[in-house]
Design an enzyme around this catalytic site. Structure first.
Site, PDB file in Angstrom:
ATOM      1  N   PRO A  44      80.135-106.772  15.278  1.00  0.00           N
ATOM      2  CA  PRO A  44      81.360-107.377  14.735  1.00  0.00           C
ATOM      3  C   PRO A  44      82.657-106.693  15.169  1.00  0.00           C
ATOM      4  CG  PRO A  44      80.222-106.121  13.041  1.00  0.00           C
ATOM      5  CD  PRO A  44      79.337-106.102  14.239  1.00  0.00           C
TER       6      PRO A  44
ATOM      7  N   HIS B 221      98.111-112.945  12.473  1.00  0.00           N
ATOM      8  CA  HIS B 221      98.455-111.583  12.869  1.00  0.00           C
ATOM      9  C   HIS B 221      98.891-111.555  14.332  1.00  0.00           C
ATOM     10  CE1 HIS B 221      96.012-109.353   9.538  1.00  0.00           C
ATOM     11  NE2 HIS B 221      96.934-110.151   9.066  1.00  0.00           N
TER      12      HIS B 221
ATOM     13  N   LYS C 214      84.037-111.449  17.523  1.00  0.00           N
ATOM     14  CA  LYS C 214      83.853-112.532  18.488  1.00  0.00           C
ATOM     15  C   LYS C 214      82.836-113.599  18.083  1.00  0.00           C
ATOM     16  CE  LYS C 214      86.638-111.347  21.676  1.00  0.00           C
ATOM     17  NZ  LYS C 214      87.702-111.502  20.684  1.00  0.00           N
TER      18      LYS C 214
ATOM     19  N   TYR D 233      90.852-109.429  22.944  1.00  0.00           N
ATOM     20  CA  TYR D 233      90.799-109.579  21.482  1.00  0.00           C
ATOM     21  C   TYR D 233      91.192-110.998  21.064  1.00  0.00           C
ATOM     22  CZ  TYR D 233      91.023-108.134  16.589  1.00  0.00           C
ATOM     23  OH  TYR D 233      90.791-108.003  15.238  1.00  0.00           O
TER      24      TYR D 233
ATOM     25  N   TYR E  29      91.766-100.482  12.837  1.00  0.00           N
ATOM     26  CA  TYR E  29      90.485-100.015  13.369  1.00  0.00           C
ATOM     27  C   TYR E  29      90.608 -98.502  13.516  1.00  0.00           C
ATOM     28  CZ  TYR E  29      89.244-104.850  14.698  1.00  0.00           C
ATOM     29  OH  TYR E  29      88.932-106.194  14.688  1.00  0.00           O
TER      30      TYR E  29
HETATM   31  C1  PHB Z   1      86.626-109.195   8.789  1.00  0.00           C
HETATM   32  O1  PHB Z   1      87.720-109.314   8.223  1.00  0.00           O
HETATM   33  O2  PHB Z   1      85.576-109.546   8.228  1.00  0.00           O
HETATM   34  C2  PHB Z   1      86.543-108.616  10.156  1.00  0.00           C
HETATM   35  C3  PHB Z   1      87.718-108.385  10.852  1.00  0.00           C
HETATM   36  C4  PHB Z   1      87.659-107.840  12.122  1.00  0.00           C
HETATM   37  C5  PHB Z   1      86.440-107.510  12.680  1.00  0.00           C
HETATM   38  C6  PHB Z   1      85.259-107.761  11.994  1.00  0.00           C
HETATM   39  C7  PHB Z   1      85.318-108.309  10.725  1.00  0.00           C
HETATM   40  O3  PHB Z   1      86.410-106.950  13.913  1.00  0.00           O
END
Ligand code: PHB
Ligand code: APR
Length: 403
Positions: free
Chosen positions: A293, A72, A297, A385, A201
């Site tokens: 999460p 990505h 990280k 990020y 997000y």
């Molecule tokens: C996930 O795909 O499990 C995932 C992706 C981004 C995050 C946390 C978990 O910030």
């Protein structure tokens, strides 16, 4: 039994360390509490930063990630029903992330271990650490009902948040910092179409939601929930109706749904243990620190900790000096606190705290607006990020140490 490095835990930290050491001709033994099936089958998060992508390629386990992972170049932040794109490549100077689930990384690392002709000792019980302030630290454990002892030059504590390694550091020598959040995450795997080309997000009055992916037919999505809520209260219909409400956009877009085949609720915590070393014991990954999460990280911090550790161990065997090992904790903690800050920031920015007053909610929306529209804000998000570099005045030594 004797080895150079005794590794407790076959998570990402322990397995990456073992592979780094193997490539330098350094022997290790890995002790794991669970079975191989268990560690290879547990669903966990799935974002690898550029630093981790580079490490996995360097140690020869990046092929399947390169073939099957979803690379990505950016992600989306959504609020007030509007979606804003964060161009990670542009604002981080060319870095990316890949969606490649943690258990796939584990499968690749376990395979590499066996291809190296080395073993992992699974299903061990009652692991204890001894003489860590001597030159011959020992790990005692039980396997198949028999008491065993492993004599090492070094012990790597890679046994996650609940493992025994951290507790082997005398209490007066460590300070633990912990922060709890009023939010938990409900995670699902569903047979449905991808929501978008990149992760979304979403901040919403009803709470945060994250739309992620696994494969073109399997999606991983999350909802902010009360951490003490029971999963029995969340029917599939209720989950889809919340995911839809929190992620729909003003132009009428709705998340594609489908059958849910796994769901669970987990709590979030930020945690840092200072120090990460004592005598010949070095702790890494979740054994030393955990993050919520939101910033994706966890695995990435584990990977860089063990890279620093492997460099220090290599320097010891090659040059007979402990310059890096002496400063292991200091080198790692700078990056750890950076990632802790970012994960905390992302969590506060995106979640709905039930106790926010209307003024604080206004400030939160203004922050979302600022960070997703100003060059400075976009750069801050992007460079964190994709992962901060290991910042150390001798970081060049780390690059040249490993062959
Ligand atoms: C996930 O795909 O499990 C995932 C992706 C981004 C995050 C946390 C978990 O910030
Ligand atoms: N003896 C042996 N092994 C143990 C013991 C013990 N007493 N206690 C725990 N372990 C093992 C666990 O079973 C697990 O396989 O240590 C391993 C630790 O792995 P992780 O918890 O995955 O931690 P780490 O390798 O540091 O990776 C951090 O993994 O769980 C995610 O969110 C976390 O993404 C982060 C990353």
């Amino acid at each position: 039994m004797k080895t150079q490095v005794g590794i407790i835990g076959a998570g990402p930290a322990g397995l990456i360390l073992a592979q780094l050491l193997h490539l330098q001709g350094i022997d290790s033994v890995i002790l794991e509490r669970k079975s191989r099936n268990n560690i290879e089958g547990t669903v966990k998060a799935g974002i690898l930063e550029q630093t981790t992508i580079d490490i996995l390629r360097e140690i020869g386990v990046g092929d399947r990630m390169d073939r099957e992972g979803h690379f990505h170049n950016g992600n989306y932040f959504q609020f007030n029903g509007q979606r804003r794109h964060i161009d990670l490549i542009k604002y981080s100077g060319g870095k990316q992330v890949v969606v490649y689930p943690q258990h796939e990384v584990i499968i690749d690392l376990v395979n590499a271990r066996y291809e190296n002709g080395k073993d992992i000792i699974f299903d061990v019980e009652d692991v204890t650490l001894h003489d860590i302030d001597s030159k011959q630290p020992k790990i005692r454990y039980r396997k198949n009902g028999l008491d065993e002892e492993l004599v090492c030059d070094f012990i790597a504590g890679c046994d996650g948040y609940h493992g025994p390694s951290r507790h082997a550091i005398p209490e007066q020598n460590r300070k633990e910092h912990v922060h709890f959040y009023q939010f938990g995450w409900l995670g699902i795997l569903s047979d449905s179409a991808p929501a978008a080309d990149e992760l979304i997000y979403a901040n919403h009055d009803q709470g945060f939601a994250l739309l992620s992916t696994r494969t073109p037919i399997l999606q991983r999505h999350y909802l902010q929930v009360d951490p003490f809520d029971g999963i029995a209260n969340w029917s599939d219909d209720r989950i889809w109706s919340e995911l839809t409400a929190r992620t729909k956009t003003n132009d009428g877009w709705q998340v594609p749904d489908g059958p849910i085949n796994s769901k669970g609720i987990f709590q979030m915590r930020s945690f840092v243990c200072e120090t990460m070393q004592y005598g010949r014991l070095f702790i890494a990954g979740d054994a030393a620190h955990t993050v919520p999460p939101t910033g994706a990280k966890g695995l990435n911090l584990a990977a860089t900790d063990v890279k620093v550790m492997a460099c220090g161990i290599m320097e010891f065997y090659e040059q007979g000096i402990t310059d890096i090992l002496d400063r292991y904790s200091e080198i790692c903690l700078r990056r750890v606190w950076g990632a802790e800050r970012f994960s905390y920031f992302m969590t506060k920015l995106l979640h709905m705290n039930p106790h926010l007053d209307s003024f604080e909610r206004g400030v939160q929306l203004a922050e979302l607006d600022y960070f997703t529209s100003s060059e400075a804000g976009l750069k801050m998000i992007a460079e964190n990020y994709v992962g901060l570099p290991i910042q150390w005045e001798k970081a060049g030594d780390l690059k040249t140490l490993l062959k």
